[in-house]
Design an enzyme around this catalytic site. Structure first.
Site, mmCIF file in Angstrom:
data_model
loop_
_atom_site.group_PDB
_atom_site.id
_atom_site.type_symbol
_atom_site.label_atom_id
_atom_site.label_comp_id
_atom_site.label_asym_id
_atom_site.label_seq_id
_atom_site.Cartn_x
_atom_site.Cartn_y
_atom_site.Cartn_z
ATOM 1 N N LYS A 29 11.274 13.057 30.236
ATOM 2 C CA LYS A 29 12.492 13.577 30.353
ATOM 3 C C LYS A 29 12.744 15.036 29.366
ATOM 4 C CE LYS A 29 14.301 11.535 33.629
ATOM 5 N NZ LYS A 29 14.536 12.031 34.685
ATOM 6 N N SER A 241 8.948 1.344 34.250
ATOM 7 C CA SER A 241 8.552 2.119 35.540
ATOM 8 C C SER A 241 7.199 2.640 35.336
ATOM 9 C CB SER A 241 9.485 3.518 35.392
ATOM 10 O OG SER A 241 9.039 4.034 34.120
#
Lengths: 278, 92
Positions: A29, A241
């Site tokens: 991110k 993830s």
């Protein structure tokens, strides 16, 4: 990027992992956050403004970090009762939090941010709709993957949350013949942080299914089991993830020849207080 | 003991479209069994094959995380609120 020598042994394709935990804020991110803030700086006067977004974790950390470096206040709408690590890291970078009803999940945080964004003091960067999010991956993640594989990359496997990674990397890599594999959780109630079950969630405006060649699903138990294998067999501490991406990539490399890269969005340290590692 | 159970939207389909339902029981295990009697399959959504709370589900009795206070054996006082929350929300 590292090869997965044990987990990837005996497959038709080579299996590699791109470890985004080595970014300054510890996750993929950082890329989107930096691009969104730089874009806002170019388009808007940020004097006296507060950067606002909805996030369940990593984007919040990344925006808080970028805000600290670039000198902007940051406020984040985040579901309550998330792991304590996130809240503390965000606070350490000086950002403020608005906690939303945990029962509403990340969609509740999105709705809260939309409400706050009506106040002109905020600049709502909206990672789910901001073209600068996928642009970061088109300009950095995609070209890096191509370069780091020496132009041999054939398949990129990545989870879909905001979809910025898949959309941006697809734009960079598909023209080179790379197949894009997009992975979602297999159920609405899941524990793969950062991923969205698109059929039941607020659809990100930047998402375009047509930019992926192959859509797969992974269950939470399989994702966590693979995260544990990554730790014990490859020495890679990943989040759920990351485990999910590798589990899906393993399926691809079992079926097809080529160079298959799974993108691991973050590291496992941020989940140490969750039941995942108990 | 009568309690209110609040559920995330992702579990709404398991209980006939509601996100807030009434249930009864002395412990969390009783409460989930009570809901499962009326809405078969609910328990399997929240508990794993070994009968434990799924790793990606958090359950609160009031403000107390049940995982740290006895798990399914956690006592549920009359009139209390039970919250079932996805441990990790989708979309960062």
């Amino acid at each position: 990027m590292v090869p997965l020598r044990r987990i990837g042994a005996g497959l038709r394709g080579e299996l590699w992992a791109k470890l985004e935990s080595f970014n300054p804020g510890g996750s993929v991110k950082d890329r989107a956050a930096l691009w969104m803030v730089l874009d806002a700086e170019q388009r808007l006067d940020l004097e006296g403004k507060t950067i606002l977004d909805a996030t369940s974790g990593n984007t919040g950390v990344a925006l808080a970090l970028v805000g600290a470096v670039r000198g902007h206040p940051v406020e984040l709408c985040m579901p309550d009762k998330l792991s304590v690590e996130r809240k503390r890291i965000v606070a350490a970078f000086g950002a403020t939090l608005t906690l939303t009803d945990p029962l509403d999940g990340s969609d509740g945080a999105i709705l809260a941010a939309r409400e706050k964004a009506k106040d002109p003091r905020y600049v709502y960067v909206d990672q789910y709709a901001n073209p600068a999010n996928p642009l970061a991956h088109e300009e950095t993640t995609g070209p890096e993957l191509w370069e780091q594989t020496g132009g041999r990359l054939t398949h990129l496997v990545a989870g879909v949350g905001t979809s910025g990674t898949v959309v941006g990397a697809s734009r960079a890599l598909r023209p080179k013949g790379v197949r894009i594999v997009a992975v979602q959780p297999d159920a609405a109630l899941h524990g793969i942080e950062g991923w969205k079950h698109m059929a039941t969630a607020i659809r990100p405006l930047i998402w375009d299914e047509a930019l992926a060649d192959d859509h797969r699903t992974i269950g939470t138990d399989a994702a966590i089991a693979m995260a544990k294998r990554l730790a014990r067999e490859e020495g890679i501490l990943s989040g759920p993830s990351g485990g999910g991406a590798v589990a899906a990539a393993l399926g691809v490399a079992r079926e097809q020849e080529g160079v298959v890269v799974a993108l691991l969005a973050d590291g496992g340290e941020r989940y140490l207080s969750t039941p995942m590692w108990e | 003991m009568a309690v209110t159970v609040r559920l995330p939207g992702t579990l709404r389909d398991a209980v006939g479209g509601e996100t807030k339902i009434q249930a009864s029981g002395e412990t969390l295990a009783d409460v989930f069994a009570d809901i499962d009697r009326r809405h078969p399959g609910f328990r399997a959504r929240v508990l794993d094959d070994r009968g434990s709370i799924r790793s990606y589900v958090n359950v609160y009795v009031g403000d107390t995380d049940a995982r740290g206070s006895g798990g399914l054996a956690t006592a549920v006082p009359d009139g209390s609120e039970v919250m079932v929350i996805p441990a990790m929300a989708g979309g960062r």
